[in-house]
Design an enzyme around this catalytic site. Structure first.
Site, mmCIF file in Angstrom:
data_model
loop_
_atom_site.group_PDB
_atom_site.id
_atom_site.type_symbol
_atom_site.label_atom_id
_atom_site.label_comp_id
_atom_site.label_asym_id
_atom_site.label_seq_id
_atom_site.Cartn_x
_atom_site.Cartn_y
_atom_site.Cartn_z
ATOM 1 C CE LYS A 50 -50.498 104.601 -59.979
ATOM 2 N NZ LYS A 50 -49.412 104.091 -60.769
ATOM 3 C CG ASP A 91 -52.477 101.725 -64.025
ATOM 4 O OD1 ASP A 91 -53.532 101.277 -64.516
ATOM 5 O OD2 ASP A 91 -51.529 100.994 -63.695
#
Ligand code: SF4
Length: 217
Positions: free
Chosen positions: A121, A139
């Protein structure tokens, strides 16, 4: 509503709400962005933006950062979550940037993910926001919303990333990531609430949410 119709509606709504979403983490270089994103794990962007000006004043390049000790770095970032581990990672990551990349932040996901404290991420945010490459960082908040909007099955963030990339045109990914973040922060309370007041869920939200969250619609 088909998935494609939902995606088009969501895109149109988010474009209307956030035409030019700014990058929330303050930075002036890919290196500063990389550190800010690393620091933002389990912490708010506001908190990160409070500590980074002093850290970057002391060291805004890998060369300068390795001149600090881990304890000195910790002194700057102590108020963010997981600060001791992040301080170690910032120091080691800066050494590795010097050893492997001539002190520059690499532009590939693979090279970024090989750095300590940099997961998929974080690497995706850096390639998108520092280098303008299309990416879809997912997320837990984006993961949850993708499920609520019926765009993904909620299995895991990897699957959600694939589903979102399939649902939206590639040129929208980087802006969309920010738009969903801003939407979640401004519109999505943690507790049960009235779906009929939501500009997106009132149109595309899963019916099963009514039972699951006790929301009215
Ligand atoms: S209904 Fe609630 S959870 Fe769903 S998008 Fe709207 S505000 Fe967020």
């Amino acid at each position: 509503m088909t998935k494609a119709e939902k995606a088009a509606f969501i895109l149109q709504t988010l474009e209307g709400l956030y035409a030019m979403p700014p990058v929330p983490l303050t930075h002036r270089s890919p290196y500063e962005l990389l550190l800010a994103v690393l620091l933002s794990a389990q912490t708010t962007d506001v908190k990160v933006n409070e500590v980074t000006p002093a850290l970057f004043k002391a060291a805004n390049t890998p060369q300068k950062m390795v001149g600090l000790t881990v304890e000195q770095i910790l002194g700057f970032v102590r108020t963010v979550g997981l600060a001791p581990g992040k301080s170690k990672n910032i120091h080691r990551l800066s050494e590795l940037l010097l050893e492997r990349h001539d002190g520059e932040v690499p532009e590939t996901l693979e090279e970024l993910e090989a750095l300590p404290g940099v997961g998929h991420k974080t690497a995706s945010v850096v390639v998108a926001q520092a280098f303008g490459q299309p990416a879809m960082p997912v997320d837990t908040h984006i993961h949850r919303l993708a499920y609520r909007w019926g765009l993904s099955n909620g299995k895991n963030v990897e699957q959600t990333e694939k589903d979102l990339k399939r649902a939206f045109p590639i040129k929208t990914w980087n802006r969309l990531h920010l738009q969903i973040i801003y939407f979640g922060r401004e519109h999505c309370p943690a507790r049960s609430h009235d779906l009929s007041t939501c500009p997106i869920c009132r149109v595309v939200g899963r019916k099963s949410l009514l039972k699951q969250f006790g929301e009215k619609r």
